[in-house]
Design a protein around this motif. Sequence first.
Motif, PDB file in Angstrom:
ATOM      1  N   ARG A 231      32.724 176.499 -19.331  1.00  0.00           N
ATOM      2  CA  ARG A 231      34.060 176.265 -20.101  1.00  0.00           C
ATOM      3  C   ARG A 231      34.228 177.375 -21.272  1.00  0.00           C
ATOM      4  NH1 ARG A 231      38.988 174.213 -21.262  1.00  0.00           N
ATOM      5  NH2 ARG A 231      39.072 173.599 -23.427  1.00  0.00           N
TER       6      ARG A 231
ATOM      7  N   LEU B 212      36.073 177.151 -29.359  1.00  0.00           N
ATOM      8  CA  LEU B 212      37.174 177.643 -28.575  1.00  0.00           C
ATOM      9  C   LEU B 212      38.363 177.550 -29.093  1.00  0.00           C
ATOM     10  CD1 LEU B 212      35.685 176.581 -25.142  1.00  0.00           C
ATOM     11  CD2 LEU B 212      35.652 178.682 -26.073  1.00  0.00           C
ATOM     12  N   ALA B 213      38.812 176.707 -30.212  1.00  0.00           N
ATOM     13  CA  ALA B 213      39.840 176.202 -30.700  1.00  0.00           C
ATOM     14  C   ALA B 213      40.290 177.474 -31.843  1.00  0.00           C
ATOM     15  CB  ALA B 213      39.654 174.887 -31.509  1.00  0.00           C
TER      16      ALA B 213
ATOM     17  N   GLU C 224      34.002 173.006 -28.263  1.00  0.00           N
ATOM     18  CA  GLU C 224      35.381 173.050 -28.398  1.00  0.00           C
ATOM     19  C   GLU C 224      36.004 173.486 -29.565  1.00  0.00           C
ATOM     20  OE1 GLU C 224      37.355 172.501 -25.727  1.00  0.00           O
ATOM     21  OE2 GLU C 224      35.746 172.146 -24.441  1.00  0.00           O
TER      22      GLU C 224
ATOM     23  N   GLU D 238      29.243 169.193 -26.907  1.00  0.00           N
ATOM     24  CA  GLU D 238      30.489 169.647 -26.304  1.00  0.00           C
ATOM     25  C   GLU D 238      31.771 169.904 -27.528  1.00  0.00           C
ATOM     26  OE1 GLU D 238      32.275 166.982 -23.418  1.00  0.00           O
ATOM     27  OE2 GLU D 238      34.145 168.105 -23.329  1.00  0.00           O
ATOM     28  N   ALA D 239      31.683 168.929 -28.529  1.00  0.00           N
ATOM     29  CA  ALA D 239      32.722 169.119 -29.853  1.00  0.00           C
ATOM     30  C   ALA D 239      32.461 170.393 -30.402  1.00  0.00           C
ATOM     31  CB  ALA D 239      32.282 168.124 -30.638  1.00  0.00           C
TER      32      ALA D 239
ATOM     33  N   VAL E 200      37.988 179.869 -21.229  1.00  0.00           N
ATOM     34  CA  VAL E 200      38.837 179.805 -22.226  1.00  0.00           C
ATOM     35  C   VAL E 200      38.788 181.147 -22.529  1.00  0.00           C
ATOM     36  CG1 VAL E 200      39.306 179.243 -24.579  1.00  0.00           C
ATOM     37  CG2 VAL E 200      38.393 177.338 -22.759  1.00  0.00           C
TER      38      VAL E 200
END
Lengths: 366, 74
Positions: A257, A350-351, A347, A343-344, A261
């Motif tokens: 992932r 990546l945000a 993420e 995962e959070a 990204v």
Amino acid sequence: MRQGSGYLDAASSEPLHPAARETLLAALDRGYADPRRLHGAGRDARLLLDNARAVVAECLGVRPDEVTFTSSGTDAVHRGLLGLRHRSDAPVTRTAVEHSSVVHAVHWAEAPTTVVPVDRLGRVEPTAFTGTVGVVAVQAANHEVGTRQPVAAVADAAGGVPVFVDACAAMGREPLPEGWDVLAGSAHKWGGPAGVGVLLVRKGTLWTNPFPDDDRGDDRATGFENVPAALAAAAALRAVVEERDEVGARQRTLVDRIRQVAAEIPDVEVVGDPDDRLPHLVTFSCLYVDGEAIVTELDRRGYGVASGSACTASTLAPSHVLEAMGVLTHGNVRVSLTRDTAEADVEGFLAVLPEVVRDLRAQVGL
Amino acid sequence: MTAADLELDCRGMLCPRPVIELGRRYTEVPVGGIVAVLADDVAARTDIPAWCRMRGQEYLGEDGRGRYLVRRTS
């Protein structure tokens, strides 16, 4: 938010595994004596040390008498590699992407050195080792970009020359490769305590101590063993090996992932092999971005990452690994997941990543 | 020494400044033109060819001591 959730630098050091913590605390009160002594406390320490050795041997699929605890992974590399040289002029053939501990050991020994180049993914071609004399040094997998090396094929090509494998980045996370005579690992990279290295010398290998002797019984060991830490390292290794199928699969998904990204950000190149690699780490380079600035900006947002760019290194030279691969050395970011990275967490990272890259480029007018 | 349409003197600049200068100014030469980057930072020898690969420009090599030549192709 869970503590340490933004820590994405497990390849530098994995947080202490709970199994290691428990064992360490219990062993601190029992493992203080000199394991060479014949009194009760000494025998107790010897028992703990032998137990640690047996557990590590079982986890790694080797014999207990092939295992020695050293004072660090670096120490295991230095002793392991240099102990395979039996003449002061014995040459060393190493990959261009070895850890600096290998590079420095060879340099210190003033060994005639052949450096085998790597491809864009960071991998050697085994046939480059055909006809090698002296000692071969090849890592199990790269500490900066994760690419695995074809160790067994290199050993085959080298044909009977002793092979040293630096497995510090891979030990515990993956089964050991085939083909080594001497191998080194580092406990704090799998969730054991710092200050414990593992040196494996295959039974029957001609290895001689390159440094001053010590009278520890095991001629590969030097100095007073940190018995509680060795036992804790062994406990962590056992836990990590038991969990690695599940943890590794989860980490692979998260790394895929991140790769996806990061690659979507303009002028960002994800480097290293996308598949044949360590499960927990990924590296990418951002054009026009200062490595120190991106590490600092990500840290300000709660994310701890490493960088191989010159401005972030202890020397002014950029990463010799990235250089050997012919990939961008500036704006480099290495993300490596701990066993608990969720995962959070990924993420969240990546945000913020695209805007951090965009802002840093805007500051230089690009 | 190969003649260039634009000389960028980036001596004394640390990475990534030489590549930033190249990225900002290479469009000053026409397509087919040559940009020379004079740089003494060691990262330039890896990063200028890498920039060419990532940006689809042509790396012509190093001409003399730390003078890197790039042909603008688009």
